[in-house]
Design a protein around this motif. Structure first.
Motif, PDB file in Angstrom:
ATOM      1  N   GLY A  73      47.929  59.801  63.005  1.00 15.98           N
ATOM      2  CA  GLY A  73      48.874  60.902  63.178  1.00 15.98           C
ATOM      3  C   GLY A  73      50.179  60.331  63.667  1.00 15.98           C
ATOM      4  O   GLY A  73      50.429  59.122  63.559  1.00 15.98           O
ATOM      5  N   SER A  74      51.014  61.153  64.227  1.00 20.02           N
ATOM      6  CA  SER A  74      52.296  60.686  64.723  1.00 20.02           C
ATOM      7  C   SER A  74      52.086  59.732  65.895  1.00 20.02           C
ATOM      8  O   SER A  74      51.206  59.924  66.724  1.00 20.02           O
ATOM      9  N   GLY A  75      52.885  58.684  65.935  1.00 19.87           N
ATOM     10  CA  GLY A  75      52.832  57.758  67.050  1.00 19.87           C
ATOM     11  C   GLY A  75      51.735  56.722  66.979  1.00 19.87           C
ATOM     12  O   GLY A  75      51.479  56.033  67.963  1.00 19.87           O
ATOM     13  N   VAL A  76      51.069  56.578  65.843  1.00 15.46           N
ATOM     14  CA  VAL A  76      50.028  55.559  65.706  1.00 15.46           C
ATOM     15  C   VAL A  76      50.674  54.264  65.211  1.00 15.46           C
ATOM     16  O   VAL A  76      51.261  54.229  64.134  1.00 15.46           O
ATOM     17  N   PRO A  77      50.583  53.193  65.974  1.00 14.31           N
ATOM     18  CA  PRO A  77      51.264  51.947  65.617  1.00 14.31           C
ATOM     19  C   PRO A  77      50.544  51.194  64.508  1.00 14.31           C
ATOM     20  O   PRO A  77      49.368  51.451  64.220  1.00 14.31           O
ATOM     21  N   PRO A  78      51.235  50.234  63.890  1.00 11.36           N
ATOM     22  CA  PRO A  78      50.652  49.512  62.750  1.00 11.36           C
ATOM     23  C   PRO A  78      49.502  48.597  63.133  1.00 11.36           C
ATOM     24  O   PRO A  78      48.775  48.130  62.250  1.00 11.36           O
ATOM     25  N   GLN A  79      49.308  48.331  64.405  1.00 12.47           N
ATOM     26  CA  GLN A  79      48.202  47.463  64.823  1.00 12.47           C
ATOM     27  C   GLN A  79      46.847  48.149  64.713  1.00 12.47           C
ATOM     28  O   GLN A  79      45.813  47.508  64.888  1.00 12.47           O
ATOM     29  N   LEU A  80      46.833  49.449  64.455  1.00 12.33           N
ATOM     30  CA  LEU A  80      45.589  50.180  64.245  1.00 12.33           C
ATOM     31  C   LEU A  80      45.365  50.376  62.760  1.00 12.33           C
ATOM     32  O   LEU A  80      46.269  50.786  62.024  1.00 12.33           O
ATOM     33  N   GLY A  81      44.149  50.058  62.307  1.00 12.28           N
ATOM     34  CA  GLY A  81      43.813  50.247  60.914  1.00 12.28           C
ATOM     35  C   GLY A  81      43.141  51.591  60.672  1.00 12.28           C
ATOM     36  O   GLY A  81      42.807  52.320  61.608  1.00 12.28           O
ATOM     37  N   GLU A  82      42.957  51.914  59.384  1.00 15.73           N
ATOM     38  CA  GLU A  82      42.294  53.158  59.003  1.00 15.73           C
ATOM     39  C   GLU A  82      41.153  52.854  58.050  1.00 15.73           C
ATOM     40  O   GLU A  82      41.249  51.981  57.194  1.00 15.73           O
ATOM     41  N   ILE A  83      40.056  53.592  58.210  1.00 16.59           N
ATOM     42  CA  ILE A  83      38.898  53.441  57.348  1.00 16.59           C
ATOM     43  C   ILE A  83      38.444  54.809  56.873  1.00 16.59           C
ATOM     44  O   ILE A  83      38.303  55.737  57.670  1.00 16.59           O
ATOM     45  N   VAL A  84      38.260  54.941  55.571  1.00 17.39           N
ATOM     46  CA  VAL A  84      37.709  56.168  55.006  1.00 17.39           C
ATOM     47  C   VAL A  84      36.192  56.048  55.014  1.00 17.39           C
ATOM     48  O   VAL A  84      35.624  55.104  54.458  1.00 17.39           O
ATOM     49  N   ILE A  85      35.539  56.989  55.674  1.00 20.90           N
ATOM     50  CA  ILE A  85      34.090  56.954  55.803  1.00 20.90           C
ATOM     51  C   ILE A  85      33.495  58.057  54.927  1.00 20.90           C
ATOM     52  O   ILE A  85      33.880  59.226  55.054  1.00 20.90           O
ATOM     53  N   PRO A  86      32.595  57.708  54.023  1.00 21.54           N
ATOM     54  CA  PRO A  86      31.992  58.719  53.151  1.00 21.54           C
ATOM     55  C   PRO A  86      31.408  59.876  53.951  1.00 21.54           C
ATOM     56  O   PRO A  86      30.731  59.677  54.960  1.00 21.54           O
ATOM     57  N   GLY A  87      31.715  61.078  53.496  1.00 23.58           N
ATOM     58  CA  GLY A  87      31.213  62.274  54.157  1.00 23.58           C
ATOM     59  C   GLY A  87      32.192  62.900  55.125  1.00 23.58           C
ATOM     60  O   GLY A  87      31.940  63.989  55.643  1.00 23.58           O
ATOM     61  N   PHE A  88      33.329  62.219  55.370  1.00 23.79           N
ATOM     62  CA  PHE A  88      34.344  62.736  56.290  1.00 23.79           C
ATOM     63  C   PHE A  88      35.681  62.807  55.567  1.00 23.79           C
ATOM     64  O   PHE A  88      36.038  61.917  54.791  1.00 23.79           O
ATOM     65  N   TYR A  94      40.649  52.198  63.714  1.00 25.87           N
ATOM     66  CA  TYR A  94      39.948  51.068  64.302  1.00 25.87           C
ATOM     67  C   TYR A  94      40.957  49.985  64.665  1.00 25.87           C
ATOM     68  O   TYR A  94      42.116  50.030  64.225  1.00 25.87           O
ATOM     69  N   ILE A  95      40.526  49.029  65.487  1.00 26.04           N
ATOM     70  CA  ILE A  95      41.369  47.883  65.802  1.00 26.04           C
ATOM     71  C   ILE A  95      40.652  46.610  65.369  1.00 26.04           C
ATOM     72  O   ILE A  95      39.433  46.617  65.153  1.00 26.04           O
ATOM     73  N   SER A  96      41.423  45.531  65.258  1.00 28.22           N
ATOM     74  CA  SER A  96      40.848  44.261  64.831  1.00 28.22           C
ATOM     75  C   SER A  96      41.035  43.140  65.834  1.00 28.22           C
ATOM     76  O   SER A  96      40.317  42.146  65.784  1.00 28.22           O
ATOM     77  N   ASP A  97      42.002  43.289  66.745  1.00 22.80           N
ATOM     78  CA  ASP A  97      42.341  42.155  67.593  1.00 22.80           C
ATOM     79  C   ASP A  97      42.974  42.627  68.893  1.00 22.80           C
ATOM     80  O   ASP A  97      43.067  43.833  69.162  1.00 22.80           O
ATOM     81  N   VAL A  98      43.416  41.644  69.700  1.00 23.60           N
ATOM     82  CA  VAL A  98      43.981  41.970  71.007  1.00 23.60           C
ATOM     83  C   VAL A  98      45.255  42.793  70.870  1.00 23.60           C
ATOM     84  O   VAL A  98      45.558  43.636  71.725  1.00 23.60           O
ATOM     85  N   ALA A  99      45.998  42.578  69.797  1.00 24.22           N
ATOM     86  CA  ALA A  99      47.198  43.378  69.589  1.00 24.22           C
ATOM     87  C   ALA A  99      46.849  44.854  69.458  1.00 24.22           C
ATOM     88  O   ALA A  99      47.606  45.727  69.889  1.00 24.22           O
ATOM     89  N   GLY A 100      45.674  45.155  68.877  1.00 25.66           N
ATOM     90  CA  GLY A 100      45.237  46.544  68.779  1.00 25.66           C
ATOM     91  C   GLY A 100      44.960  47.145  70.134  1.00 25.66           C
ATOM     92  O   GLY A 100      45.266  48.312  70.392  1.00 25.66           O
ATOM     93  N   LEU A 101      44.375  46.351  71.037  1.00 23.68           N
ATOM     94  CA  LEU A 101      44.142  46.844  72.397  1.00 23.68           C
ATOM     95  C   LEU A 101      45.465  47.161  73.088  1.00 23.68           C
ATOM     96  O   LEU A 101      45.606  48.202  73.735  1.00 23.68           O
TER      97      LEU A 101
END
Length: 296
Positions: A73-88, A94-101
């Protein structure tokens, strides 16, 4: 990337207003919280990275208006990824690294709650959580005894389990499993273990969420084992007075005298530095599958 005087660059993430107070009672600032996550990232990321997460965001700090966020949504930085989960319908974050934290700190996230799956197999759980939630009148020693009983019952089924404080009044017993079973099977297994404990000691345990029936007993919450149902991440802060964190522990320290209030943003790094080993290291290497029984 250069920072303005009122900013800091932490792990490549622009941290605005690092002196902003997030925990008023302790004076924990955004910058202090970012430094905390950088310090514990090597221990935390193996249990959080590449997992769908639910975040508790408190943009103006603890005690202010907080809200849950699972989707972009608004204000979500590029260090966070997105995953499409079947059924939703909407993709999950999600995050992948320390930059995500650090990016989540920038967002005002005070709690991180991952799913019991990774984005590589979002339909197959690889963590089973038994959440021990005591009635207000019980002592923490009662919760400790319950955690050991869960551990013993799981061991009798051939399963190695791990334990952590929650940043609150309970404990989580966590079982890593190979991602081979569907959510329905995992939940049924967790329910079976929990229901057997409640049947054997109805005066001590229950599996119903009803507050009215909880007096003097411990609620064994097996409902954490469902799609979108989460449990607080190891080492995550909580949006609670004192700036507590959820802390993985070796089983031999889960004994009378254990005080979960010892584990705070301000104390955890020094306590962790004294440890000779990571009590959850084996969680990353153990190979075990869901037993055929019990089922709820």
């Amino acid at each position: 990337m250069s920072a303005k005087p009122e900013e800091r660059i932490v792990e490549g993430v622009r941290l605005s207003n690092p002196d902003k107070i997030l925990y008023p009672e302790q004076g924990v600032t955004k910058g202090i919280l970012a430094d905390y996550y950088v310090a514990i990232a090597p221990l935390m990321l193996p249990h959080v990275a590449r997992r769908p997460v639910t975040m508790v965001r408190c943009p103006t700090g603890r005690g202010s208006k907080c809200f849950y966020q699972r989707h972009a949504g608004s204000g979500v930085p590029p260090q966070l990824g997105e995953i499409v989960i079947p059924g939703f319908d909407e993709p999950y974050l999600y995050i992948s690294d320390v930059a995500g934290l650090v990016a989540m700190v920038q967002m005002g996230v005070l709690e991180i709650h991952p799913w019991g799956v990774t984005i590589d197999h979002p339909d197959k759980a690889d963590r089973i959580v038994f959440d021990l939630d005591p009635d207000e009148g019980l002592s923490f020693e009662d919760v400790i005894a319950a955690a050991h009983e869960v551990r013993d019952r799981l061991a009798a089924l051939g399963l190695l389990s791990f334990v952590k404080t929650t940043g609150g009044k309970g404990l989580h017993v966590v079982v890593p499993v190979e991602p081979t079973a569907a959510w329905k099977e995992v939940k049924s297994f967790a329910k079976g273990v929990s229901a057997q404990m409640a049947a054997d000691s109805p005066e001590r345990y229950l599996t119903k969420i009803s507050i009215a029936e909880r007096a003097g007993r411990i609620f064994i919450d097996y409902l954490r084992n469902d799609p979108t149902s989460t449990a607080v991440a190891p080492y995550s802060t909580r949006s609670r007075p004192g700036a507590p964190v959820a802390m993985p522990l070796p089983w031999d320290s889960v004994k009378p005298g254990l005080d979960p209030c010892d584990y705070l943003v301000t104390t955890a790094p020094a306590l962790l530095a004294k440890r000779k080993a990571d009590p959850w290291a084996e969680m990353l290497t153990v190979k075990q599958t869901l037993p055929d029984h019990p089922r709820g």
